[in-house]
Design a protein around this motif. Structure first.
Motif, mmCIF file in Angstrom:
data_model
loop_
_atom_site.group_PDB
_atom_site.id
_atom_site.type_symbol
_atom_site.label_atom_id
_atom_site.label_comp_id
_atom_site.label_asym_id
_atom_site.label_seq_id
_atom_site.Cartn_x
_atom_site.Cartn_y
_atom_site.Cartn_z
ATOM 1 N N ASP A 173 0.818 -1.220 0.000
ATOM 2 C CA ASP A 173 0.000 0.000 0.000
ATOM 3 C C ASP A 173 0.851 1.270 0.000
ATOM 4 O O ASP A 173 0.472 2.301 -0.580
ATOM 5 C CB ASP A 173 -0.925 -0.009 1.220
ATOM 6 C CG ASP A 173 -2.100 -0.950 1.031
ATOM 7 O OD1 ASP A 173 -2.473 -1.196 -0.132
ATOM 8 O OD2 ASP A 173 -2.639 -1.463 2.040
ATOM 9 N N SER A 174 1.987 1.233 0.670
ATOM 10 C CA SER A 174 2.803 2.455 0.807
ATOM 11 C C SER A 174 3.834 2.613 -0.306
ATOM 12 O O SER A 174 4.516 3.650 -0.384
ATOM 13 C CB SER A 174 3.537 2.435 2.161
ATOM 14 O OG SER A 174 4.416 1.316 2.243
ATOM 15 N N ALA A 175 3.977 1.609 -1.142
ATOM 16 C CA ALA A 175 5.000 1.692 -2.201
ATOM 17 C C ALA A 175 4.785 2.887 -3.127
ATOM 18 O O ALA A 175 5.760 3.594 -3.471
ATOM 19 C CB ALA A 175 5.030 0.374 -2.991
ATOM 20 N N PRO A 176 3.545 3.179 -3.586
ATOM 21 C CA PRO A 176 3.378 4.356 -4.475
ATOM 22 C C PRO A 176 3.764 5.665 -3.829
ATOM 23 O O PRO A 176 4.132 6.635 -4.526
ATOM 24 C CB PRO A 176 1.886 4.318 -4.812
ATOM 25 C CG PRO A 176 1.483 2.888 -4.630
ATOM 26 C CD PRO A 176 2.297 2.413 -3.466
ATOM 27 N N TYR A 177 3.705 5.747 -2.509
ATOM 28 C CA TYR A 177 4.050 6.995 -1.812
ATOM 29 C C TYR A 177 5.535 7.044 -1.477
ATOM 30 O O TYR A 177 6.117 8.127 -1.328
ATOM 31 C CB TYR A 177 3.228 7.122 -0.539
ATOM 32 C CG TYR A 177 1.740 7.056 -0.787
ATOM 33 C CD1 TYR A 177 1.044 8.176 -1.246
ATOM 34 C CD2 TYR A 177 1.031 5.872 -0.591
ATOM 35 C CE1 TYR A 177 -0.324 8.112 -1.489
ATOM 36 C CE2 TYR A 177 -0.329 5.800 -0.825
ATOM 37 C CZ TYR A 177 -1.004 6.915 -1.268
ATOM 38 O OH TYR A 177 -2.357 6.852 -1.503
ATOM 39 N N ARG A 178 6.152 5.864 -1.316
ATOM 40 C CA ARG A 178 7.578 5.846 -0.956
ATOM 41 C C ARG A 178 8.487 5.900 -2.171
ATOM 42 O O ARG A 178 9.636 6.295 -2.074
ATOM 43 C CB ARG A 178 7.885 4.564 -0.150
ATOM 44 C CG ARG A 178 7.234 4.517 1.211
ATOM 45 C CD ARG A 178 7.635 3.265 1.997
ATOM 46 N NE ARG A 178 7.063 2.034 1.432
ATOM 47 C CZ ARG A 178 7.730 1.158 0.727
ATOM 48 N NH1 ARG A 178 9.019 1.369 0.467
ATOM 49 N NH2 ARG A 178 7.152 0.079 0.254
ATOM 50 N N ILE A 179 7.972 5.474 -3.322
ATOM 51 C CA ILE A 179 8.812 5.424 -4.528
ATOM 52 C C ILE A 179 8.265 6.465 -5.518
ATOM 53 O O ILE A 179 7.196 6.272 -6.113
ATOM 54 C CB ILE A 179 8.785 4.027 -5.152
ATOM 55 C CG1 ILE A 179 9.196 2.963 -4.113
ATOM 56 C CG2 ILE A 179 9.689 3.963 -6.365
ATOM 57 C CD1 ILE A 179 9.093 1.539 -4.617
ATOM 58 N N GLY B 97 7.734 8.650 -8.912
ATOM 59 C CA GLY B 97 7.785 8.376 -10.344
ATOM 60 C C GLY B 97 7.478 6.936 -10.687
ATOM 61 O O GLY B 97 8.003 6.412 -11.686
ATOM 62 N N LEU B 98 6.659 6.287 -9.887
ATOM 63 C CA LEU B 98 6.342 4.881 -10.131
ATOM 64 C C LEU B 98 5.375 4.766 -11.305
ATOM 65 O O LEU B 98 4.355 5.474 -11.351
ATOM 66 C CB LEU B 98 5.714 4.283 -8.864
ATOM 67 C CG LEU B 98 5.651 2.760 -8.782
ATOM 68 C CD1 LEU B 98 7.057 2.154 -8.726
ATOM 69 C CD2 LEU B 98 4.864 2.329 -7.539
ATOM 70 N N PRO B 99 5.643 3.915 -12.290
ATOM 71 C CA PRO B 99 4.723 3.786 -13.436
ATOM 72 C C PRO B 99 3.354 3.299 -12.993
ATOM 73 O O PRO B 99 3.195 2.657 -11.941
ATOM 74 C CB PRO B 99 5.422 2.756 -14.334
ATOM 75 C CG PRO B 99 6.848 2.752 -13.909
ATOM 76 C CD PRO B 99 6.847 3.098 -12.448
ATOM 77 N N GLU B 100 2.355 3.584 -13.824
ATOM 78 C CA GLU B 100 0.979 3.191 -13.501
ATOM 79 C C GLU B 100 0.836 1.676 -13.426
ATOM 80 O O GLU B 100 0.103 1.156 -12.578
ATOM 81 C CB GLU B 100 0.031 3.767 -14.553
ATOM 82 C CG GLU B 100 -1.439 3.566 -14.228
ATOM 83 C CD GLU B 100 -1.842 4.282 -12.955
ATOM 84 O OE1 GLU B 100 -2.801 3.822 -12.298
ATOM 85 O OE2 GLU B 100 -1.207 5.315 -12.616
ATOM 86 N N ALA B 101 1.528 0.964 -14.277
ATOM 87 C CA ALA B 101 1.451 -0.503 -14.242
ATOM 88 C C ALA B 101 1.980 -1.048 -12.919
ATOM 89 O O ALA B 101 1.426 -1.991 -12.341
ATOM 90 C CB ALA B 101 2.237 -1.095 -15.412
ATOM 91 N N ALA B 102 3.080 -0.414 -12.415
ATOM 92 C CA ALA B 102 3.622 -0.859 -11.129
ATOM 93 C C ALA B 102 2.667 -0.539 -9.991
ATOM 94 O O ALA B 102 2.506 -1.329 -9.038
ATOM 95 C CB ALA B 102 4.982 -0.218 -10.894
ATOM 96 N N ARG B 103 2.026 0.628 -10.073
ATOM 97 C CA ARG B 103 1.038 0.961 -9.048
ATOM 98 C C ARG B 103 -0.082 -0.080 -9.009
ATOM 99 O O ARG B 103 -0.522 -0.522 -7.938
ATOM 100 C CB ARG B 103 0.454 2.355 -9.315
ATOM 101 C CG ARG B 103 1.418 3.489 -9.101
ATOM 102 C CD ARG B 103 0.791 4.831 -9.484
ATOM 103 N NE ARG B 103 1.707 5.934 -9.296
ATOM 104 C CZ ARG B 103 1.813 6.625 -8.142
ATOM 105 N NH1 ARG B 103 1.011 6.319 -7.132
ATOM 106 N NH2 ARG B 103 2.684 7.604 -8.031
ATOM 107 N N GLU B 104 -0.578 -0.452 -10.199
ATOM 108 C CA GLU B 104 -1.644 -1.446 -10.237
ATOM 109 C C GLU B 104 -1.160 -2.793 -9.691
ATOM 110 O O GLU B 104 -1.901 -3.520 -9.014
ATOM 111 C CB GLU B 104 -2.125 -1.608 -11.677
ATOM 112 C CG GLU B 104 -2.822 -0.379 -12.237
ATOM 113 C CD GLU B 104 -3.252 -0.572 -13.684
ATOM 114 O OE1 GLU B 104 -2.947 -1.666 -14.231
ATOM 115 O OE2 GLU B 104 -3.884 0.348 -14.242
ATOM 116 N N GLU B 105 0.102 -3.130 -9.955
ATOM 117 C CA GLU B 105 0.654 -4.401 -9.453
ATOM 118 C C GLU B 105 0.724 -4.389 -7.932
ATOM 119 O O GLU B 105 0.355 -5.371 -7.267
ATOM 120 C CB GLU B 105 2.037 -4.630 -10.055
ATOM 121 C CG GLU B 105 2.628 -5.992 -9.725
ATOM 122 C CD GLU B 105 1.878 -7.119 -10.391
ATOM 123 O OE1 GLU B 105 1.965 -8.263 -9.890
ATOM 124 O OE2 GLU B 105 1.184 -6.877 -11.401
#
Length: 456
Positions: free
Chosen positions: A254-260, A262-270
């Motif tokens: 859950d916190s990966a999109p906020y900690r990283i 410039g995360l791509p949208e595909a990675a966010r969905e993953e």
């Protein structure tokens, strides 16, 4: 001095007779405990060949003694012709050989033969005839037959035999010759007592056999229930271990999109998918745990123990009066060797149960606890105690697990091995070998050829 040296010692024959008699008595007890099936020999399950032949030897001896006595009695006392006396005596005594395995069939021959013998006596008029309608050898043979019947046949058959004996005897009393004494009542009462005694012994033996069978079944069910309870307990404890890691996975996903940045949208969905799968797994585990706790047991709120709690465990055991010492490798204490939480929990529970067993069964015994890493990725847990120094007494408090059953289940859970058994000096040794890496879980035993499927 010479007289003392020549004093005879017990011979081998006496020793053999004593051993054979003891074996025969044991076989007789075993016969009462497990009645033979129709057509089978009474001592068929005995280990000794002579013991198995004992019933047949008794039958042969009985016939060999009654046959000539019956012929002599019929010829000399009742005045029966020799050929007829021999035929009647053979019919009355020879079927007793069959009574060893089939007493009811023997009775169907002996009973009519006794009646025919009474009619033959009625037609003859011997000079010394005294008893009617049964001769003394016929009474002895009939009583032996009653014992055999009582040990082998059901009560309904025994009642029918007894009533038929009384009816035939009292009917023959109606035509009793003058001057002869009747033994009908004597045989009727004696046969009834023998039938009752033998059937009672048989009923008691069958009740003991059934009780032993039920105890065996109850013991097996108790062991199976203990195994299931221990597995459920392990599953409840593992819930806390796995739930912790699944919660960490959920938080990190859950916190990966906020900690990283410039995360791509595909990675966010993953990451979102990973978090959703982790939450679903947690929910499924809680539902399964609710089933395991359906008996109303409360969940443990304290953290699950590990290797860091072994020192406290041993100190508590010492305070309880058991001289115990702990040897814990420094690499395990300072964290240089990573120990999975499930392995640490299993090691703690194994030591805990082993110490509890020492307190119960070997109070006061010096005990050594050793936990070390052998350098090849395996954890060795060793608990060795000496012989008890105080008399053992049953404790009222229950143990923490189910003894060796729980130890084996925990070792099987991690894919390790367990070696437990007594020592030559009277002590006991418990040695568990647990893998520290994931390879041990892959090597965990499962159902397969040559393995008991119920052991997992």
């Amino acid at each position: 001095m010479k007289a003392f040296e020549k004093r005879p010692r017990p011979g081998r024959l006496a020793v053999r007779v004593q051993s054979w008699s003891r074996s025969a008595l044991q076989a007789l007890e075993a016969t009462f405990a497990t009645p033979a099936a129709p057509g089978g020999a009474p001592f068929g399950g005995a280990s000794g060949r002579w013991t198995r032949l004992l019933p047949y030897a008794f039958g042969v001896a009985l016939v060999a003694s009654l046959l000539p006595v019956t012929v002599h009695l019929l010829v000399n006392d009742y005045g029966v012709p020799g050929a007829l006396a021999g035929a009647v005596a053979t019919a009355q005594t020879a079927p007793l050989l069959l009574a060893t395995t089939r007493p009811l069939q023997a009775w169907w021959v002996v009973f009519p033969a006794d009646i025919v013998g009474a009619l033959v006596q009625l037609a003859s008029d011997g000079p010394q005839a005294r008893l009617w309608p049964w001769t003394p050898p016929a009474v002895v043979g009939y009583c032996a037959l009653m014992l055999a019947l009582g040990l082998r046949e059901p009560r309904r058959t025994l009642v029918g035999v007894w009533l038929a004996t009384g009816a035939a005897g009292y009917l023959l009393e109606l035509v009793r010759p003058y001057g002869q004494s009747g033994v009908t009542t004597l045989l009727f009462v004696l046969s009834g007592v023998l039938l009752l005694l033998a059937s009672s012994l048989r009923a008691r033996s069958e009740a003991q056999r059934r009780l032993a069978e039920q105890e065996t079944i109850s013991e097996a069910e108790r062991a199976h229930r203990t195994l299931l309870e221990e597995r459920a307990r392990i599953a409840r404890e593992l819930h806390d271990v796995v739930a912790h890691h699944m919660s960490v996975i959920t938080v990190q996903a859950d916190s990966a999109p906020y900690r990283i940045p410039g995360l791509p949208e595909a990675a966010r969905e993953e990451f979102t998918s990973i978090a959703g799968s982790a939450r679903e797994s947690l929910a499924e585990m809680r539902r399964l745990l609710a089933v395991l706790r359906s008996d109303g047991s409360e969940g443990e709120r304290a953290p699950q123990p590990g290797l860091d709690r072994l020192q406290q465990l041993v100190e508590a055991t010492v305070r309880a009066g058991l001289p115990a010492e702990l040897s814990l490798a420094a690499r395990l204490v300072d964290g240089r060797t990573e120990v999975p939480q499930a392995v640490g929990l299993s090691a703690y529970r194994i030591v805990q149960e082993a110490l509890a067993n020492v307190v119960r069964h070997a109070p006061g015994a010096p005990t050594r606890v050793s936990v070390r890493e052998d350098g090849s990725g395996r954890l060795t847990v060793l608990v060795v105690n000496g012989p008890a120094t105080e008399p053992a007494s049953p404790l009222e408090t229950a143990g923490t697990g189910h003894g060796l059953v729980g130890m084996r289940e925990r070792v099987r859970l991690t894919g390790g091995t367990l070696d437990a058994g007594p020592l030559p000096d009277g002590g006991f040794r418990v040695a568990a070998d647990l893998p520290l890496g994931p390879a041990g879980a892959e090597a965990a035993p499962g159902p397969g050829p040559g393995r008991d499927p119920g052991a997992n």
